[in-house]
Write a protein that holds these residues in place. Structure first.
Motif, PDB file in Angstrom:
ATOM      1  N   ALA A  61     -10.671   3.824  12.047  1.00  0.00           N
ATOM      2  CA  ALA A  61     -10.692   5.273  12.243  1.00  0.00           C
ATOM      3  C   ALA A  61     -11.228   5.933  10.975  1.00  0.00           C
ATOM      4  O   ALA A  61     -11.920   6.947  11.027  1.00  0.00           O
ATOM      5  CB  ALA A  61      -9.288   5.783  12.564  1.00  0.00           C
ATOM      6  N   GLU A  62     -10.889   5.318   9.824  1.00  0.00           N
ATOM      7  CA  GLU A  62     -11.475   5.707   8.542  1.00  0.00           C
ATOM      8  C   GLU A  62     -11.693   4.435   7.749  1.00  0.00           C
ATOM      9  O   GLU A  62     -10.788   3.601   7.688  1.00  0.00           O
ATOM     10  CB  GLU A  62     -10.520   6.624   7.759  1.00  0.00           C
ATOM     11  CG  GLU A  62     -10.605   8.072   8.173  1.00  0.00           C
ATOM     12  CD  GLU A  62      -9.552   8.932   7.479  1.00  0.00           C
ATOM     13  OE1 GLU A  62      -9.260   8.685   6.281  1.00  0.00           O
ATOM     14  OE2 GLU A  62      -9.017   9.826   8.150  1.00  0.00           O
ATOM     15  N   PHE A  78      -7.121  -3.362   1.920  1.00  0.00           N
ATOM     16  CA  PHE A  78      -7.965  -2.409   2.646  1.00  0.00           C
ATOM     17  C   PHE A  78      -7.433  -0.973   2.509  1.00  0.00           C
ATOM     18  O   PHE A  78      -7.317  -0.228   3.486  1.00  0.00           O
ATOM     19  CB  PHE A  78      -8.131  -2.852   4.114  1.00  0.00           C
ATOM     20  CG  PHE A  78      -8.483  -4.318   4.239  1.00  0.00           C
ATOM     21  CD1 PHE A  78      -9.630  -4.808   3.608  1.00  0.00           C
ATOM     22  CD2 PHE A  78      -7.668  -5.216   4.927  1.00  0.00           C
ATOM     23  CE1 PHE A  78      -9.965  -6.169   3.687  1.00  0.00           C
ATOM     24  CE2 PHE A  78      -7.995  -6.570   5.000  1.00  0.00           C
ATOM     25  CZ  PHE A  78      -9.134  -7.048   4.389  1.00  0.00           C
ATOM     26  N   GLY A  79      -7.108  -0.644   1.259  1.00  0.00           N
ATOM     27  CA  GLY A  79      -6.561   0.672   0.925  1.00  0.00           C
ATOM     28  C   GLY A  79      -7.526   1.794   1.303  1.00  0.00           C
ATOM     29  O   GLY A  79      -8.747   1.648   1.224  1.00  0.00           O
ATOM     30  N   GLY A  80      -6.960   2.912   1.718  1.00  0.00           N
ATOM     31  CA  GLY A  80      -7.759   4.065   2.116  1.00  0.00           C
ATOM     32  C   GLY A  80      -8.180   4.022   3.576  1.00  0.00           C
ATOM     33  O   GLY A  80      -8.577   5.043   4.137  1.00  0.00           O
ATOM     34  N   GLY A  81      -8.074   2.827   4.201  1.00  0.00           N
ATOM     35  CA  GLY A  81      -8.494   2.708   5.601  1.00  0.00           C
ATOM     36  C   GLY A  81      -7.435   3.213   6.559  1.00  0.00           C
ATOM     37  O   GLY A  81      -6.240   3.223   6.246  1.00  0.00           O
ATOM     38  N   SER A 264      -3.804   1.439   6.552  1.00  0.00           N
ATOM     39  CA  SER A 264      -3.907  -0.024   6.576  1.00  0.00           C
ATOM     40  C   SER A 264      -2.558  -0.691   6.327  1.00  0.00           C
ATOM     41  O   SER A 264      -2.223  -1.682   6.959  1.00  0.00           O
ATOM     42  CB  SER A 264      -4.882  -0.492   5.492  1.00  0.00           C
ATOM     43  OG  SER A 264      -6.200  -0.145   5.842  1.00  0.00           O
ATOM     44  N   GLU A 265      -1.803  -0.136   5.379  1.00  0.00           N
ATOM     45  CA  GLU A 265      -0.533  -0.761   5.004  1.00  0.00           C
ATOM     46  C   GLU A 265       0.662  -0.225   5.805  1.00  0.00           C
ATOM     47  O   GLU A 265       1.816  -0.472   5.445  1.00  0.00           O
ATOM     48  CB  GLU A 265      -0.287  -0.594   3.498  1.00  0.00           C
ATOM     49  CG  GLU A 265      -1.153  -1.530   2.650  1.00  0.00           C
ATOM     50  CD  GLU A 265      -0.856  -3.011   2.881  1.00  0.00           C
ATOM     51  OE1 GLU A 265       0.255  -3.338   3.347  1.00  0.00           O
ATOM     52  OE2 GLU A 265      -1.754  -3.830   2.609  1.00  0.00           O
ATOM     53  N   HIS A 266       0.409   0.467   6.899  1.00  0.00           N
ATOM     54  CA  HIS A 266       1.519   0.921   7.728  1.00  0.00           C
ATOM     55  C   HIS A 266       2.228  -0.290   8.345  1.00  0.00           C
ATOM     56  O   HIS A 266       1.597  -1.237   8.795  1.00  0.00           O
ATOM     57  CB  HIS A 266       0.997   1.843   8.838  1.00  0.00           C
ATOM     58  CG  HIS A 266       2.081   2.490   9.642  1.00  0.00           C
ATOM     59  ND1 HIS A 266       2.814   3.559   9.171  1.00  0.00           N
ATOM     60  CD2 HIS A 266       2.582   2.191  10.864  1.00  0.00           C
ATOM     61  CE1 HIS A 266       3.715   3.904  10.091  1.00  0.00           C
ATOM     62  NE2 HIS A 266       3.595   3.087  11.121  1.00  0.00           N
ATOM     63  N   MET A 267       3.559  -0.233   8.392  1.00  0.00           N
ATOM     64  CA  MET A 267       4.331  -1.365   8.909  1.00  0.00           C
ATOM     65  C   MET A 267       4.062  -1.568  10.402  1.00  0.00           C
ATOM     66  O   MET A 267       4.208  -0.644  11.187  1.00  0.00           O
ATOM     67  CB  MET A 267       5.825  -1.114   8.679  1.00  0.00           C
ATOM     68  CG  MET A 267       6.660  -2.368   8.879  1.00  0.00           C
ATOM     69  SD  MET A 267       8.418  -2.005   8.935  1.00  0.00           S
ATOM     70  CE  MET A 267       8.680  -1.264   7.352  1.00  0.00           C
ATOM     71  N   THR A 287      -0.505  -3.524   8.954  1.00  0.00           N
ATOM     72  CA  THR A 287      -1.469  -3.445  10.044  1.00  0.00           C
ATOM     73  C   THR A 287      -2.825  -4.099   9.773  1.00  0.00           C
ATOM     74  O   THR A 287      -3.204  -5.055  10.465  1.00  0.00           O
ATOM     75  CB  THR A 287      -1.668  -1.958  10.433  1.00  0.00           C
ATOM     76  OG1 THR A 287      -0.373  -1.384  10.723  1.00  0.00           O
ATOM     77  CG2 THR A 287      -2.545  -1.823  11.670  1.00  0.00           C
ATOM     78  N   ALA A 288      -3.588  -3.597   8.817  1.00  0.00           N
ATOM     79  CA  ALA A 288      -5.000  -3.995   8.740  1.00  0.00           C
ATOM     80  C   ALA A 288      -5.185  -5.454   8.327  1.00  0.00           C
ATOM     81  O   ALA A 288      -5.924  -6.207   8.966  1.00  0.00           O
ATOM     82  CB  ALA A 288      -5.751  -3.067   7.780  1.00  0.00           C
ATOM     83  N   GLY A 289      -4.514  -5.856   7.252  1.00  0.00           N
ATOM     84  CA  GLY A 289      -4.676  -7.229   6.782  1.00  0.00           C
ATOM     85  C   GLY A 289      -4.229  -8.228   7.832  1.00  0.00           C
ATOM     86  O   GLY A 289      -4.845  -9.283   8.032  1.00  0.00           O
ATOM     87  N   TYR A 290      -3.180  -7.892   8.528  1.00  0.00           N
ATOM     88  CA  TYR A 290      -2.662  -8.772   9.578  1.00  0.00           C
ATOM     89  C   TYR A 290      -3.683  -8.917  10.704  1.00  0.00           C
ATOM     90  O   TYR A 290      -3.929 -10.018  11.214  1.00  0.00           O
ATOM     91  CB  TYR A 290      -1.336  -8.197  10.092  1.00  0.00           C
ATOM     92  CG  TYR A 290      -0.668  -9.036  11.153  1.00  0.00           C
ATOM     93  CD1 TYR A 290       0.078 -10.164  10.801  1.00  0.00           C
ATOM     94  CD2 TYR A 290      -0.768  -8.705  12.493  1.00  0.00           C
ATOM     95  CE1 TYR A 290       0.691 -10.942  11.773  1.00  0.00           C
ATOM     96  CE2 TYR A 290      -0.153  -9.464  13.467  1.00  0.00           C
ATOM     97  CZ  TYR A 290       0.579 -10.591  13.110  1.00  0.00           C
ATOM     98  OH  TYR A 290       1.180 -11.350  14.075  1.00  0.00           O
TER      99      TYR A 290
END
Ligand code: 7RM
Length: 658
Positions: A61-62, A78-81, A264-267, A287-290
């Motif tokens: 989304a970003e 993936f910070g900022g995503g 990205s780092e939301h649980m 979220t994202a890395g997983y």
């Protein structure tokens, strides 16, 4: 940690240094997703590698602005995503014209079936998400899910992910007490459950356990209940104002619910580690890395193609189900099989019937299942057409060379590559594994770290052990799907995983590398026995026992011994048609002595019909140690079948001592 790694012993090397090597066939290699240069690319610059993968595989989304922020032991990927997991698992496939593609072929234990397409998932997930919203769930709220293996289980998980509400899935087989503890740890506001499911030919009610648990869980406002059993669940009572039927509230919702973009780092979820240790840990995944880690490993390790029919036969309540039934495969728009019941119902060829009926091409399961099938003999798989199978996977425990070869010959018909995949709830994604088409496999070895993963085997001081030696398995750099901590306990996170060897992630497993650098997993380090100062890992003795043609499955533990410190206590399950006898007991001991050496000869041997296991099939050696010592049993809340220990205990008096 008191146990130090064993120096390499020639007799144990004999067991591990499997000479049999299975190189990939040229035909498989030519069509394989994975190529050798994946390793080279990742080694050159692992952050650049993961950034490339994240840009290609995720619909953002970003876009992210940093790849990795590493403040040991805390990683941010993936910070900022911003992104939404359910959008990546469902919507984007429908938008690209895959709406009519099957997401799950679901098979109920009694034989009922449902076909869920991506368009169906898209509609049902949105309706379920709207129902959760109506029940007061907002981004960040935790939801406990306690369900049988029915399609509403992944739908519920995706509905949570759509809202950014972390879920905690609790195995349907766990007790009310275990459920209450997990709900309270997560402070869940909502429980999603069912009236029950089918298990071993019988209806198994679930709702009464929820009611018992909810007497002690102040955070829960509502219970959402799927009707699976109907009249067969007479004890399902709905509490006025608290409990809501899924079909009442979900069915009437609008089929549109915009996905909530989260950081990205939301649980994404919380999950308990399997109960091999006394006090379970609550693992955090984000979220994202997983998404990046599970989708890449799924596609490369199982060589998944658009037309494959992929079946991971785990329970969704285990991390294997989260990563490789739900998130990884759906992110890849895979067609999966999901089966509600047990492998023995109505007969021990149920799985082979499913493979034949649905033309399953990829099968992923646990060694414990393979050994259970071995026990039933070759005739059952031989009755079925398994020729569709082209890749086989194994996970959960070290696979004994004997079981590996049986799987290869009787299920893979000698030509499907086997991927023995090592990973953990904590790692989120497979980390040590062959790549089919690239790696020459050896039965019993998980082979090499996945591209981008830095593993090592170290001694008690953290020094790398040269090839040929054994020690502790560690990981030397962060990876995208890694755990982000233990929920509510950062100190325990640091202490458990990052303090034994400074700067390294300690997995808790023992491992050896052979002269060619292949990794051989030896089980949890606390499963190492010490007999007269010799350190012997349980898997070595178990493999030697299973190597005997009469034995289907074995577990060994150390029993305190005044003479030798610990003595080996073996539990053996015989193959169909073999009877326990003193003669056979002698033969088995002799066999172990021959394969490993006299030091490993079990002092106690008990023939048993069953073993205590977690639902993911891990033997609970802690309970076997209690039985061997004649102690009262410790925590049994993660046991798949509580009657097993009692049955073994009744027999345990008859353990033969040598
Ligand atoms: C996926 C899963 C993790 C523990 C791990 C090991 C053992 C898993 C293998 C294996 C040898 C394998 N998550 N383990 N896979 N040992 N070879 N291929 O099982 O959190 O439930 O367990 O399982 O001991 O530390 S888990």
């Amino acid at each position: 940690m008191s146990i130090e790694p064993s120096p390499p012993k020639p007799e144990i090397e004999a067991l591990l240094a499997e000479n049999r090597t299975f190189p990939p066939s040229a035909a498989f290699a030519a069509q394989a997703n994975a190529k050798k240069d994946l390793y080279d690319e990742a080694e050159k610059d692992f952050e650049a590698f993961w950034a490339r993968v994240a840009r290609e595989r995720v619909d953002w989304a970003e876009p992210f602005t940093t790849t990795l922020e590493w403040d040991l032991p805390f990683a941010k990927w993936f910070g900022g995503g911003k992104l939404n997991m359910s959008y990546n698992c469902v919507d984007r496939h429908v938008e690209r014209g895959l709406g009519s593609k099957v997401a799950y072929h679901w098979i109920g234990e009694p034989g009922d079936t449902r076909t869920i397409t991506y368009a169906d998932l898209h509609r049902e997930v949105q309706k379920a998400a709207n129902a959760l919203t109506e029940l007061g769930i907002r981004t960040g709220d935790r939801v406990a899910i306690y369900m049988p293996m029915i399609p509403e289980l992944p739908i519920a998980m995706l509905a949570c992910a759509r809202l950014g509400a972390p879920h905690t899935v609790v195995f349907g087989g766990f007790s009310a007490e275990a459920l209450a503890g997990r709900i309270n740890d997560a402070e869940a506001k909502l429980v999603i459950t069912a009236d029950g499911g089918w298990r071993k030919g019988k209806p198994a009610e679930l709702k009464p356990a929820v009611d018992t648990a909810l007497a002690e869980t102040p955070s829960v406002r509502h219970v959402l209940v799927v009707r699976r059993l109907g009249d067969r669940a007479p004890a399902c009572v709905m509490a006025e104002g608290r409990d809501v039927w899924w079909h009442d509230i979900v069915e009437r919702q609008a089929p549109e619910c915009p996905p909530v973009p989260v950081d990205s780092e939301h649980m994404l979820y919380l999950l308990y580690t399997s109960g091999t240790t006394a006090k379970p840990k609550v693992i955090i995944h984000t979220t994202a890395g997983y998404l990046v880690g599970t989708s890449l490993t799924h596609e490369m390790i199982f060589d998944v193609k658009p037309d494959d029919v992929y079946w991971c036969a785990a329970d969704v309540g285990w991390v294997t189900g989260h990563s490789y039934i739900v998130y990884g495969p759906l992110a890849n728009a895979t067609t999966g099989v999901m089966y509600e019941g047990t492998p023995d119902t109505p007969g021990w060829d149920r799985w082979w019937q499913i493979v034949e009926d649905f033309k399953v091409t990829i099968l992923y399961c646990a060694p414990t299942a393979i050994r259970a099938f071995m026990k039933q003999g070759e005739a059952l798989p031989a009755k079925h057409d398994l020729s569709s199978l082209r890749v086989l996977g194994s996970v959960g425990e070290p696979i004994n060379p004997e079981a590996w070869l049986w799987y290869h010959e009787n299920i893979g018909r000698g030509n499907a590559p086997i991927v023995d995949t090592w990973w953990q709830t904590e790692t989120g994604m497979i980390l040590i594994t062959p790549l089919p088409g690239v790696t020459a496999t050896k039965p019993g070895s998980a082979t090499f770290p996945f591209p981008g993963i830095a593993a090592d085997v170290v001694d008690g001081d953290g020094a790398s052990v040269p090839l040929g030696g054994g020690g502790y398995l560690v990981l030397n750099r962060p990876w995208p799907a890694m755990l982000r901590g233990i929920y509510g306990d950062p100190a325990r996170y640091r202490e458990t995983y990052w303090s034994r060897f400074p700067g390294m992630y300690f997995a808790g497993d023992g491992a050896k590398r052979d002269a060619e650098g292949y990794y051989w997993l030896l089980g949890r380090v606390d499963d190492v026995m010490n007999v007269s100062g010799h350190r012997i890992s349980t898997i070595e003795v178990e493999s030697a026992l299973v190597d005997h043609k009469a034995v289907a499955e074995a577990a060994v533990v150390g029993k305190n011994d005044p003479l030798t410190g610990q003595a080996i206590f073996a539990f053996a399950i015989l193959r169909a048609g073999r009877e326990p006898s003193e003669q056979l007991g002698r033969e088995l001991r002799e066999h172990v002595a021959q394969v490993i050496g006299p030091i490993a000869r079990p002092k106690f041997l008990l023939f048993t019909p069953d073993l205590p296991k977690t639902r993911s099939g891990k033997i609970m050696r802690r309970l076997l140690r209690d039985i061997a010592e004649g102690r009262t049993l410790g925590d049994t809340t993660t046991l798949a079948d509580a009657s097993v220990v009692e049955a073994i205990r009744e027999h345990s008096g008859s353990a033969e001592e040598e």
